[in-house]
Design a protein around this motif. Sequence first.
Motif, mmCIF file in Angstrom:
data_model
loop_
_atom_site.group_PDB
_atom_site.id
_atom_site.type_symbol
_atom_site.label_atom_id
_atom_site.label_comp_id
_atom_site.label_asym_id
_atom_site.label_seq_id
_atom_site.Cartn_x
_atom_site.Cartn_y
_atom_site.Cartn_z
ATOM 1 N N SER A 97 0.810 -1.174 0.081
ATOM 2 C CA SER A 97 -0.072 -0.088 0.169
ATOM 3 C C SER A 97 0.851 1.123 -0.086
ATOM 4 O O SER A 97 0.200 2.472 0.255
ATOM 5 C CB SER A 97 -0.962 -0.115 1.293
ATOM 6 N N HIS A 98 2.263 1.010 -0.027
ATOM 7 C CA HIS A 98 2.943 2.341 -0.179
ATOM 8 C C HIS A 98 4.118 2.109 -1.169
ATOM 9 O O HIS A 98 5.050 1.631 -0.823
ATOM 10 C CB HIS A 98 3.620 2.833 1.380
ATOM 11 N N THR A 99 4.028 2.631 -2.352
ATOM 12 C CA THR A 99 4.966 2.357 -3.655
ATOM 13 C C THR A 99 5.319 3.684 -4.081
ATOM 14 O O THR A 99 4.466 4.419 -4.165
ATOM 15 C CB THR A 99 4.644 1.266 -4.385
ATOM 16 N N HIS A 100 6.556 3.822 -4.902
ATOM 17 C CA HIS A 100 6.667 4.714 -5.829
ATOM 18 C C HIS A 100 7.428 4.218 -7.014
ATOM 19 O O HIS A 100 8.664 4.179 -7.325
ATOM 20 C CB HIS A 100 7.502 5.843 -5.365
ATOM 21 N N VAL A 101 6.617 3.619 -8.127
ATOM 22 C CA VAL A 101 7.210 3.065 -9.374
ATOM 23 C C VAL A 101 7.911 4.002 -10.086
ATOM 24 O O VAL A 101 8.963 3.588 -10.820
ATOM 25 C CB VAL A 101 6.190 2.492 -10.192
ATOM 26 N N GLU A 287 0.842 7.544 6.724
ATOM 27 C CA GLU A 287 1.808 6.956 5.919
ATOM 28 C C GLU A 287 3.315 7.228 7.014
ATOM 29 O O GLU A 287 3.555 8.508 7.363
ATOM 30 C CB GLU A 287 2.221 7.570 4.631
ATOM 31 N N HIS A 288 3.940 6.394 7.051
ATOM 32 C CA HIS A 288 5.281 6.218 8.141
ATOM 33 C C HIS A 288 4.734 6.224 9.448
ATOM 34 O O HIS A 288 5.271 5.420 10.108
ATOM 35 C CB HIS A 288 6.233 7.497 7.810
ATOM 36 N N GLY A 289 4.466 7.555 9.981
ATOM 37 C CA GLY A 289 3.980 7.547 11.402
ATOM 38 C C GLY A 289 5.044 7.208 12.347
ATOM 39 O O GLY A 289 5.003 6.286 13.262
ATOM 40 N N THR A 354 5.542 -0.406 1.962
ATOM 41 C CA THR A 354 7.015 -0.457 2.142
ATOM 42 C C THR A 354 7.856 0.758 1.627
ATOM 43 O O THR A 354 8.975 0.992 2.146
ATOM 44 C CB THR A 354 7.587 -1.557 1.224
ATOM 45 N N ASP A 355 7.249 1.708 0.995
ATOM 46 C CA ASP A 355 8.082 2.891 0.283
ATOM 47 C C ASP A 355 8.988 2.561 -0.674
ATOM 48 O O ASP A 355 10.025 3.040 -0.922
ATOM 49 C CB ASP A 355 8.651 3.704 1.268
ATOM 50 N N ILE A 356 9.017 1.411 -1.502
ATOM 51 C CA ILE A 356 10.057 0.888 -2.265
ATOM 52 C C ILE A 356 9.777 1.920 -3.444
ATOM 53 O O ILE A 356 8.898 2.348 -3.958
ATOM 54 C CB ILE A 356 9.680 -0.407 -3.025
HETATM 55 ZN ZN LIG Z 1 6.831 7.444 0.001
#
Ligand SMILES: [Zn+2]
Length: 445
Positions: A97-101, A287-289, A354-356
Amino acid sequence: MYICQSKSGAALSIALLVLSVTARAATPAAAPGEPAVSTWLRCGALWDGRGGKMLGPTLVEIRAERIVALRPASAATPDGKVIDLSALTCVPGLIDSHTHVLLQGDITSADYDEQLLKQSPEYRTILATMNARRMLSWGFTTIRDVETEGAGYADVDVKNAIERGIIPGPRMQVATRAMDVTGAYPLIGYAPGINVPKGVQEVDGADGGRRAVREQIYHGADWIKVYSDRSYQVQPDGTLDDIPTFTLEELKAIVDETHRQRHKVASHAMARQGVHNSVEAGVDSIEHGNYIADDDLRMMVQKGIFYVPTIFVGEYVAEGRAKAGAPVWKQMGEIHEKTFRRALKAGVKIAFGTDIGGFDWHINPAREFGWMVKYGMTPEQALRAATVGGAELLGWTDKLGTIEAGKLADIVAVPGDPLADVTRLEQVRFVMKAGVVYPSAAAAP
Ligand SMILES: [Zn+2]
């Protein structure tokens, strides 16, 4: 090409099997009046995500894109194509639920600036198509991509190309450009006369926020992403303080306009004030928190706000960022762990993210599972966050998150028991999305 890492005969035969199944599954459905042909997965074990125990050997019947039935493997030999996964454990397709392609890692601001200054959005989009393929090969059949970092609306195009079958990739919800206030988001630090690109849409004032929400949704945003804080400092009492970006009034306007249009808001909020304002404004996910006050955790439970903790990326960037002049990153992990444990105890809904893209695309984001367990979850809770939890956050519980009749056939398989050893989820050896088999990154069993 990122398909099979092993060149062994076994790997090759699996690859051929996968290709042949893909071709078959992609053929048109039966003509009207003819019974549709079923495909069966023979799973050695199966975790369906519905709250019960791990099931033993199980047959899963799939017709076109959906799951039709589950039966004990001792049942009569099924008619139709059977895919033998008897050495593997089947679980629902994973959801990140947290990516940056559109991003290729940004430990330091120099990494980030280089991408925005020297790579065209077109080139970045080509890289994004490779990243989407990688995600699928690791077993992530669905992702929420939370902003393009200066690549405009390119995420909408990647999503559409996947939906239309032009490129392989996970199904996506996208956030397009994201929002921050003027002067708060990179690129920063350039001379006043030099116009540099920005990693977000700069937005000021309640009316400006509403206008930006309308614009981004018009261009294809499923989610609105806001950056709610920046500039982190550890306080003497061990809490993490920040500079909030938007005023509460601005955030409330953005949330109200987004919800009015039946969309959701994801808020980057790492510390006390950013989280508090976001929760008060009624965003849908934090997000992150890294630090969340107990009162805000309670309000998150009351309002049903999700926590997407992204643990691994913090550990990954900490050393580089500390060396680059931000020593706060040395203490970030410890603060994050305490928050995560308090959130778990408070009963906050947690989704796997994950913030990948914030870390290198050659690293399997399933590493996050191990960190969630290290920070206090059971393996089953971590797996639930990446299946049932993700489906709820994305509003897709009607079709994703569990393996049961009527849902989309998003099923992945790993060796061994992921409820005993969660790192097994880093070894996905079979990937099916909506009834179609795709190559998996791991070598054959
Ligand atoms: Zn991010």
